[in-house]
Design an enzyme around this catalytic site. Sequence first.
Site, PDB file in Angstrom:
ATOM      1  N   GLN A  95      15.420  -8.528  40.604  1.00 27.72           N
ATOM      2  CA  GLN A  95      14.993  -9.175  39.374  1.00 27.72           C
ATOM      3  C   GLN A  95      14.447  -8.201  38.355  1.00 27.72           C
ATOM      4  OE1 GLN A  95      10.772 -10.960  40.329  1.00 27.72           O
ATOM      5  NE2 GLN A  95      12.212 -11.632  41.896  1.00 27.72           N
ATOM      6  N   HIS A 172      13.618  -4.605  40.044  1.00 24.31           N
ATOM      7  CA  HIS A 172      12.801  -4.455  41.245  1.00 24.31           C
ATOM      8  C   HIS A 172      13.061  -5.578  42.236  1.00 24.31           C
ATOM      9  CE1 HIS A 172      10.474  -7.035  38.515  1.00 24.31           C
ATOM     10  NE2 HIS A 172       9.974  -7.592  39.603  1.00 24.31           N
ATOM     11  N   ARG A 192      16.877 -13.293  37.372  1.00 26.86           N
ATOM     12  CA  ARG A 192      17.407 -12.971  38.691  1.00 26.86           C
ATOM     13  C   ARG A 192      18.773 -12.328  38.514  1.00 26.86           C
ATOM     14  NH1 ARG A 192      16.814 -18.098  41.188  1.00 26.86           N
ATOM     15  NH2 ARG A 192      14.602 -17.760  41.539  1.00 26.86           N
TER      16      ARG A 192
HETATM   17 ZN    ZN Z   1       8.698  -9.334  39.522  1.00 25.31          ZN
END
Ligand code: ZN
Length: 310
Positions: A95, A172, A192
């Site tokens: 994400q 991350h 996402r």
């Molecule tokens: Zn996050």
Amino acid sequence: MKKILHLEPVLHEKIWGGTELRDQFGYAIPSDHTGECWAISGHPNGDCRVTNPEFGGQTLGQLFRTRRELFGNIPGDVFPLLVKIIDARQDLSIQVHPDDAYAKVHENGSLGKTECWYVLDSKPGTMVIIGHNAGTREEMRQMVAEGKWNQLLRQIPLRKGDFFQINPGCLHALKGGSLILETQQSSDVTYRFYDYDRLENGKKRELHIEKSLDVTTVPFVPDRTVPETETVGDAEITHLVTCPFYSVYRAVLHGNAALSFHAPFVNVSIIGGEGTLDGEPVKKGDHMVLTANYGPCRLEGNMELVYSYI
Ligand code: ZN
């Protein structure tokens, strides 16, 4: 008004969650896939009840609206920070979060999201994804289209005691085996990028590939924050980060120490051991907010805590 607001955490089930929030912190988890404890939150998706009897069961969000003097009369619609404990038994989706400017335009005026992680525990061999290896946005688009996720994503080991600052635009993902304390802007805007083609209730969770490609910083720039430690009384205080939205510290105490706080409010999480804060007993798993311009605070005991303020 010098007060310690004691909070009741809100627990959230997640497809990737586990049981560490019960096993390590003693929280009453709703199921064996509980992923998040919203420990200090005034966010409508998980607003913590203040348990001090004098506030009659109001939540932190309500107090922030009706008793702003407790928070130094700072401006804003929402309590600005959110502290969570995250138990990732399995991998989280890859994400990225937008900054304030992008979120304002594309997410109905919401705040962007800057977050940081203090690693409470990790299983041997646990990795984390921070950043990517694409040189240009076009190259990134190509790798995404071809599903070359292993080549694209930058993976590094995650160890207990590590600290990571995640700025907007930084790709991350926590991976299975990590237990972290997250301090972040009070925002729930997540894009996402990739979800390992997993199913939730028979369906894949929604992806936001175009927005992810839009906001990801290319090329990746590693954060260069270097924590610094000083000794105050019997405490070792590590300054983990200061960014435009928060400062975060970790303290390890064996004995007693006098700290002094001059912020509109201070979030305090006890992440190990027990002791007292100005004579009030506290233990691992407790979360508090110290009210405006709290001033001197006497800590006693054998405990480890993480605290933050704006
Ligand atoms: Zn996050």
